[in-house]
Motif scaffolding. Structure first.
Motif, PDB file in Angstrom:
ATOM      1  N   SER A  74      10.935 -96.988 -38.393  1.00  0.00           N
ATOM      2  CA  SER A  74      11.901 -97.933 -38.947  1.00  0.00           C
ATOM      3  C   SER A  74      12.903 -97.180 -39.793  1.00  0.00           C
ATOM      4  O   SER A  74      12.561 -96.188 -40.441  1.00  0.00           O
ATOM      5  CB  SER A  74      11.182 -98.973 -39.817  1.00  0.00           C
ATOM      6  OG  SER A  74      12.120 -99.707 -40.571  1.00  0.00           O
ATOM      7  N   ASP A  75      14.136 -97.661 -39.801  1.00  0.00           N
ATOM      8  CA  ASP A  75      15.108 -97.053 -40.705  1.00  0.00           C
ATOM      9  C   ASP A  75      14.917 -97.541 -42.140  1.00  0.00           C
ATOM     10  O   ASP A  75      15.641 -97.121 -43.047  1.00  0.00           O
ATOM     11  CB  ASP A  75      16.554 -97.237 -40.225  1.00  0.00           C
ATOM     12  CG  ASP A  75      16.813 -98.578 -39.584  1.00  0.00           C
ATOM     13  OD1 ASP A  75      15.896 -99.419 -39.521  1.00  0.00           O
ATOM     14  OD2 ASP A  75      17.950 -98.805 -39.122  1.00  0.00           O
ATOM     15  N   ASN A  76      13.911 -98.405 -42.341  1.00  0.00           N
ATOM     16  CA  ASN A  76      13.530 -98.758 -43.706  1.00  0.00           C
ATOM     17  C   ASN A  76      12.584 -97.738 -44.323  1.00  0.00           C
ATOM     18  O   ASN A  76      12.210 -97.874 -45.480  1.00  0.00           O
ATOM     19  CB  ASN A  76      12.824-100.117 -43.724  1.00  0.00           C
ATOM     20  CG  ASN A  76      13.787-101.251 -43.492  1.00  0.00           C
ATOM     21  OD1 ASN A  76      14.931-101.196 -43.910  1.00  0.00           O
ATOM     22  ND2 ASN A  76      13.318-102.295 -42.812  1.00  0.00           N
ATOM     23  N   TYR A  77      12.166 -96.781 -43.531  1.00  0.00           N
ATOM     24  CA  TYR A  77      11.267 -95.751 -44.070  1.00  0.00           C
ATOM     25  C   TYR A  77      12.024 -94.756 -44.942  1.00  0.00           C
ATOM     26  O   TYR A  77      11.420 -94.024 -45.709  1.00  0.00           O
ATOM     27  CB  TYR A  77      10.584 -94.977 -42.927  1.00  0.00           C
ATOM     28  CG  TYR A  77       9.427 -95.686 -42.273  1.00  0.00           C
ATOM     29  CD1 TYR A  77       9.367 -97.071 -42.187  1.00  0.00           C
ATOM     30  CD2 TYR A  77       8.358 -94.955 -41.738  1.00  0.00           C
ATOM     31  CE1 TYR A  77       8.298 -97.706 -41.579  1.00  0.00           C
ATOM     32  CE2 TYR A  77       7.283 -95.585 -41.138  1.00  0.00           C
ATOM     33  CZ  TYR A  77       7.256 -96.951 -41.042  1.00  0.00           C
ATOM     34  OH  TYR A  77       6.196 -97.580 -40.441  1.00  0.00           O
ATOM     35  N   ALA A  78      13.344 -94.722 -44.786  1.00  0.00           N
ATOM     36  CA  ALA A  78      14.143 -93.776 -45.558  1.00  0.00           C
ATOM     37  C   ALA A  78      14.233 -94.210 -47.014  1.00  0.00           C
ATOM     38  O   ALA A  78      14.080 -95.390 -47.342  1.00  0.00           O
ATOM     39  CB  ALA A  78      15.546 -93.683 -44.958  1.00  0.00           C
ATOM     40  N   GLY A  79      14.505 -93.266 -47.856  1.00  0.00           N
ATOM     41  CA  GLY A  79      14.653 -93.562 -49.274  1.00  0.00           C
ATOM     42  C   GLY A  79      16.097 -93.899 -49.623  1.00  0.00           C
ATOM     43  O   GLY A  79      16.832 -94.453 -48.797  1.00  0.00           O
ATOM     44  N   ILE A  80      16.470 -93.553 -50.839  1.00  0.00           N
ATOM     45  CA  ILE A  80      17.812 -93.835 -51.348  1.00  0.00           C
ATOM     46  C   ILE A  80      18.659 -92.591 -51.111  1.00  0.00           C
ATOM     47  O   ILE A  80      18.244 -91.481 -51.446  1.00  0.00           O
ATOM     48  CB  ILE A  80      17.756 -94.139 -52.860  1.00  0.00           C
ATOM     49  CG1 ILE A  80      16.711 -95.226 -53.151  1.00  0.00           C
ATOM     50  CG2 ILE A  80      19.130 -94.543 -53.379  1.00  0.00           C
ATOM     51  CD1 ILE A  80      16.435 -95.446 -54.633  1.00  0.00           C
ATOM     52  N   CYS A  81      19.832 -92.779 -50.554  1.00  0.00           N
ATOM     53  CA  CYS A  81      20.687 -91.616 -50.279  1.00  0.00           C
ATOM     54  C   CYS A  81      21.299 -91.104 -51.591  1.00  0.00           C
ATOM     55  O   CYS A  81      21.402 -91.850 -52.568  1.00  0.00           O
ATOM     56  CB  CYS A  81      21.767 -91.968 -49.258  1.00  0.00           C
ATOM     57  SG  CYS A  81      23.070 -93.043 -49.874  1.00  0.00           S
ATOM     58  N   PRO A  82      21.682 -89.859 -51.637  1.00  0.00           N
ATOM     59  CA  PRO A  82      22.168 -89.269 -52.898  1.00  0.00           C
ATOM     60  C   PRO A  82      23.321 -90.045 -53.534  1.00  0.00           C
ATOM     61  O   PRO A  82      23.354 -90.230 -54.749  1.00  0.00           O
ATOM     62  CB  PRO A  82      22.609 -87.860 -52.469  1.00  0.00           C
ATOM     63  CG  PRO A  82      21.796 -87.550 -51.257  1.00  0.00           C
ATOM     64  CD  PRO A  82      21.606 -88.864 -50.550  1.00  0.00           C
ATOM     65  N   GLU A  83      24.233 -90.520 -52.709  1.00  0.00           N
ATOM     66  CA  GLU A  83      25.396 -91.207 -53.268  1.00  0.00           C
ATOM     67  C   GLU A  83      24.994 -92.528 -53.937  1.00  0.00           C
ATOM     68  O   GLU A  83      25.564 -92.923 -54.953  1.00  0.00           O
ATOM     69  CB  GLU A  83      26.433 -91.467 -52.170  1.00  0.00           C
ATOM     70  CG  GLU A  83      27.033 -90.207 -51.554  1.00  0.00           C
ATOM     71  CD  GLU A  83      26.126 -89.560 -50.496  1.00  0.00           C
ATOM     72  OE1 GLU A  83      25.029 -90.104 -50.236  1.00  0.00           O
ATOM     73  OE2 GLU A  83      26.515 -88.513 -49.944  1.00  0.00           O
ATOM     74  N   ALA A  84      24.040 -93.218 -53.336  1.00  0.00           N
ATOM     75  CA  ALA A  84      23.570 -94.469 -53.940  1.00  0.00           C
ATOM     76  C   ALA A  84      22.795 -94.173 -55.220  1.00  0.00           C
ATOM     77  O   ALA A  84      22.922 -94.882 -56.227  1.00  0.00           O
ATOM     78  CB  ALA A  84      22.698 -95.239 -52.944  1.00  0.00           C
ATOM     79  N   MET A  85      21.976 -93.137 -55.178  1.00  0.00           N
ATOM     80  CA  MET A  85      21.188 -92.781 -56.352  1.00  0.00           C
ATOM     81  C   MET A  85      22.090 -92.357 -57.503  1.00  0.00           C
ATOM     82  O   MET A  85      21.858 -92.744 -58.665  1.00  0.00           O
ATOM     83  CB  MET A  85      20.226 -91.647 -55.980  1.00  0.00           C
ATOM     84  CG  MET A  85      19.235 -91.333 -57.075  1.00  0.00           C
ATOM     85  SD  MET A  85      18.150 -92.756 -57.483  1.00  0.00           S
ATOM     86  CE  MET A  85      16.565 -92.069 -56.991  1.00  0.00           C
ATOM     87  N   ALA A  86      23.105 -91.603 -57.192  1.00  0.00           N
ATOM     88  CA  ALA A  86      24.028 -91.193 -58.248  1.00  0.00           C
ATOM     89  C   ALA A  86      24.717 -92.398 -58.872  1.00  0.00           C
ATOM     90  O   ALA A  86      24.938 -92.451 -60.091  1.00  0.00           O
ATOM     91  CB  ALA A  86      25.071 -90.224 -57.670  1.00  0.00           C
ATOM     92  N   ALA A  87      25.024 -93.359 -58.044  1.00  0.00           N
ATOM     93  CA  ALA A  87      25.696 -94.553 -58.553  1.00  0.00           C
ATOM     94  C   ALA A  87      24.778 -95.349 -59.473  1.00  0.00           C
ATOM     95  O   ALA A  87      25.210 -95.920 -60.484  1.00  0.00           O
ATOM     96  CB  ALA A  87      26.174 -95.427 -57.391  1.00  0.00           C
TER      97      ALA A  87
END
Lengths: 352, 352, 352, 352
Positions: free
Chosen positions: D10-23
């Motif tokens: 699933s593409d829900n297995y991925a975490g938070i991408c760097p740009e979202a985390m930085a935000a």
């Protein structure tokens, strides 16, 4: 002690009045299209349109809880709220039906000691909050006559509809005993409904002598959009609709709708007068329609029950008596005598 | 061309049968407690308990959509699902009522070409998924007879209830025309209900000759917990309940419930036989109860309509005819003759 | 006049505390199964089980309105009612969410002048009616600490749970600021939850320093049946659940859950003490957790606002100030000084 | 055998991408007003308005099920119906959420073998019935890309919106992976949304690299009336809204929204190409976005699982693989090799 032949605990205890029964029998002639596509349904709706003198949209539902709840659901989204009196049937006696049909529209109780809403109370509540954490006020519902038996005057309804218009609210009338209000006020039904600014009226047939029928009358016809779908989905579309509709023709064309109500009102007056001089008994509300609310010490209430009478209690030591189209005046007198006797026996009243 | 006096588009076109009407009149004697606390309601429920020979819980609702939806809502939480046939009334003709009453229980259509569910189809669907993204199967609902007019045998119902028990599902029966199934099978009503494993039956009164009444019969009485509250909140508690209950005593004690149904079934056979030899006409489903589904080319259907007959179309070029307690055999013959004539005129059938 | 750097209108104004943020960052390492099937979710739930010292069922929801409403919906059928205080968040600030999620369960407000329910008030309301026209009482919900900032003692909760057990009611605790109660009472969390008879606790993460997470903790695990389905259907199942769960491990294992709350409580005391000697200002409720409710004449409230402070008003002339984990004591002092100045300016208070 | 470091179930297995985390980190600076009254929420909404080049109304919800269900509930009354594909997430994987949020709006499945709706299928279903027993069609919902990984072209969406306008239906787009469609088509987002006639878009943030956020974008702003109340009541109003909104600024301003999606799409192509020459394996659907559906004999699927890979099965012998922003191309190659090996081992494929 005489065993009562008739009880006055509720005006739902009455059966079907002759005019309604005759209409059922008449409509039971041969086959007819289902789901309201028949001539009897058209005639019943037309009779109501004629009564009100306006081209309203009319639907028939099975009972008052459903009629009120469907009408409110048609006016509200789930996040809206409905302003009512704390004595309103929708608030106290419909087991959460308005919230169920609307999927969550919250009833908000405005200040109203006697069951009548006032423009001030509506304004105070409707303007108390304007944030999204508080359900958005959308409808004011009033009961005519109120559950306490009081009758809104034409001016009172107009004042309420004026505040509704000012605040962008719709005005719904629970008219479970609408006929009794008309009889009490001796007014044109239009004067206390659409001419006074009522948007939707639930006009009670059951308490007016029918078996199973309430009319939902949309004076603002835009509000009736898809109401037939709403009725269908909510289990309120009768397949043999003619048997809900024809009784309306029966009672309206014969005038029974008004004479039935006037009879109930008179019986209430009869009881009230017959016990008026009893010390320590008093009427909780003025008797303006077909209900009498008697406040009495508990031993007196017990004494009335011991004499065979059934009644609902109300706000502590109150007893409610309701009079339907079939109330027997002699039975009313018997009830009055028993109330007096119960009061007297307790040393709480002096019989005349 | 003779103008039909009676239409067979729906068995809801019929009025109130004499036995039901007499019961209403009889119950209309004086006052009686409201909301089902009266002797007539008790008697109606007892008549049903006697019919089924078991101590079931009985409630009366206003119509079939409500009865089915309330029963399913009593069995389901909102995240549950209901397995049904694609022809089931709950799926096709209740405007989302089951989802509305249950606040979202999803109907899931199992494979069923003729409207009858099979254990295999139920198993396939119920076991197809077991994750929380898929509503949890909880109930199987079957219609007896089906909307296609077929009648489940005792063995078929037992097989369905066996798979239900195995999978932890409840079995609900939509018996809008339950009497017609009993008449067709000439069986004890218990044999196709609780003895065969049905948990809840919605027994149709309206299509059996009543004005407004359906009985919700809980054979598994635990499932009826608080069902009275549920009815009340959903606008299905009649204040003058006696007029919903008494007709049940009327038709059950007189035997009219069964003779009414048998009459409808016979009329369906009468029509089917009368058109059996028509080339290019054929019956979509075997005629096992009071419905006849005739497949015919569009010009034939048009011809039938031009001769004054109303009917619902069904899966393309099918016409449905339904026969109620009041079906007039002469009218049935007239319908048959008109169908034959319409077919013949198109060169599509050769009159006998 | 100094422009405030920080506002105390709501403890929702605070951001994410370091321990929660670190846990998010740590959980953001590579891929993990979705919908709670991951190790972080298990760890978060286990951390809560360890905190409470019992094998409770734990679910994570996105916000408090949803957590409360889902928990109540799990306890109620639509015709049930929930007894609450008139100040309860579920009643005043959730826009009808409990009614929406439960499809109509009615909130019933019991007598409670200060926001705390009492056994007597619960009993009076729960036993006031027992007919089917009145939604059947099923749950008592209390907020710990209350919306007025008061903290139920262990004994008070035990007394409420005793009346609940006696009357067959479930006890739900809205613990949006549960940590603040624990900090105030310096008690074991179990003592004011399951050991005191609480069936379900909604434990607030957001007001405790998280971004988006509330824990629904079922101490009576039978009540959690299918709660995962309920969350899913209601849009409360996070696909990347680890980011709701991991912060719980972060704040529980570090002790931040308690120190955050204790800090908020201390700031509330700090403000209360700093304005205690002001004539004409008074505290509406004793300061027991992280809220301060100040009653002041309107010109004083206006003066506070003019000095740049935001706050919610409450019951007429009251101002609410809430302190979160990030409250800056210097800003609290600045607020206190501005309140004093506003009061002084109006001649309504004498600065110390 | 190499143990996979990363799963593609699933593409829900991925975490938070760097740009979202930085935000998120950036937005976590000090206090900010709650419930969306903050600068970060305004900025996030503005970033979306800029992306689409139109003054749309934007709301942030917690997850896709809620976003879709709330949007559909805003478009529908309970008696309406929603036309969708049989593969639509709203139909197959939301556990009845659309029916729950709308209180009964029925989903109706139109003919759609590959998951794409066509104007013809919409017309056939929407015009099949027009009676009140059938829920009134009101919305068409399409998923872009579809659950089968197909991408609607601009012309296809325009054709669907044309039929919607003709029939008085609204067009809703489930854009859980909307970014992947934009990347696939290399089009302006406006071209496949409002310019093509989409009324409401649910734009997925979670599958685009965020933790918890979906944007509900109303291009027809009239349809957004009171949507804030609807979100609040349904438990979808975040108190700390900035943490749902800021990531949108983060991914939109950096371009990560599109590069994340393009990366997922490329990985899907990478897998598809790597197994293209395997005999007896075939792609169930063309690979147009970030999903690969591989049909293989059961032993091959078993072999893939034995090599440590997780995947959902789909329509019998299909395996679904999804690629998120964080998909590691080396892991994709490893998966491809294991699929080939599993196929080869069974004699079902010949490695290149």
């Amino acid at each position: 002690m005489t065993q009562p032949r008739q009880q006055f605990a509720s005006d739902n205890y009455a059966g079907i009045c002759p005019e309604a029964m005759a209409a059922i029998a008449q409509a039971n002639s041969g086959s007819a299209p289902a789901y309201g596509e028949d001539v009897w349904t058209l005639a019943g709706a037309n009779a109501l349109r004629e009564l009100f003198g306006t081209n309203c949209d009319v639907y028939f539902a099975f009972n008052g809880t459903a009629a009120n709840s469907l009408a409110l659901a048609a006016l509200c989204q789930s996040y809206h709220s409905v302003i009512c009196s704390g004595l309103a049937h929708v608030e106290t006696d419909e087991c959460g039906a308005p919230e169920f049909f609307s999927n969550g529209s919250k009833l908000m109780v405005a200040e109203s000691p006697d069951g009548k809403l006032t423009p001030e109370a509506v304004r105070d509540l409707a303007t108390s909050r304007s944030d999204i954490h508080f359900p958005k006020p959308r409808v004011v519902t009033i009961t005519q006559p109120t559950e306490s038996g009081l009758v809104y005057s034409v001016a009172e309804i107009e004042a309420l509809s004026a505040i509704c218009r000012e605040l962008g609210l719709k005005l719904h009338m629970d008219g479970a005993r609408f006929a009794h209000a008309c009889a009490a006020l001796q007014c044109d039904p239009a004067d206390i409904s659409w001419r006074a600014g009522v948007d939707v009226l639930c006009f009670g047939g059951t308490k007016n002598g029918m078996a199973v029928s309430e009319a939902v009358v949309f004076f603002d016809r835009d509000l009736a959009q898809d109401f037939d779908y709403r009725c269908k989905q909510a289990g309120q579309l009768a397949s043999k609709m003619r048997f809900l509709a024809a009784p309306w023709s029966g009672v309206l064309e014969s005038g029974a709708w008004l004479s039935n109500a006037a009879h109930g009102n008179r019986c209430a007056q009869r009881l009230a007068h017959a016990i008026a001089d009893c010390t320590d008994l008093h009427l909780i509300f003025p008797v303006e329609s077909n209900a009498v609310f008697v406040s009495a010490p508990q031993p007196v209430l017990d004494g009335i029950r011991e004499r065979g009478w059934r009644f609902y209690t109300f706000i502590g030591n109150g007893a409610r008596f309701m009079f339907a189209w079939d109330a027997d005046p002699q039975q009313v007198d018997l009830l009055a005598a028993d109330i007096r006797a119960a009061a007297c026996q307790q040393g709480e009243a002096i019989p005349a």
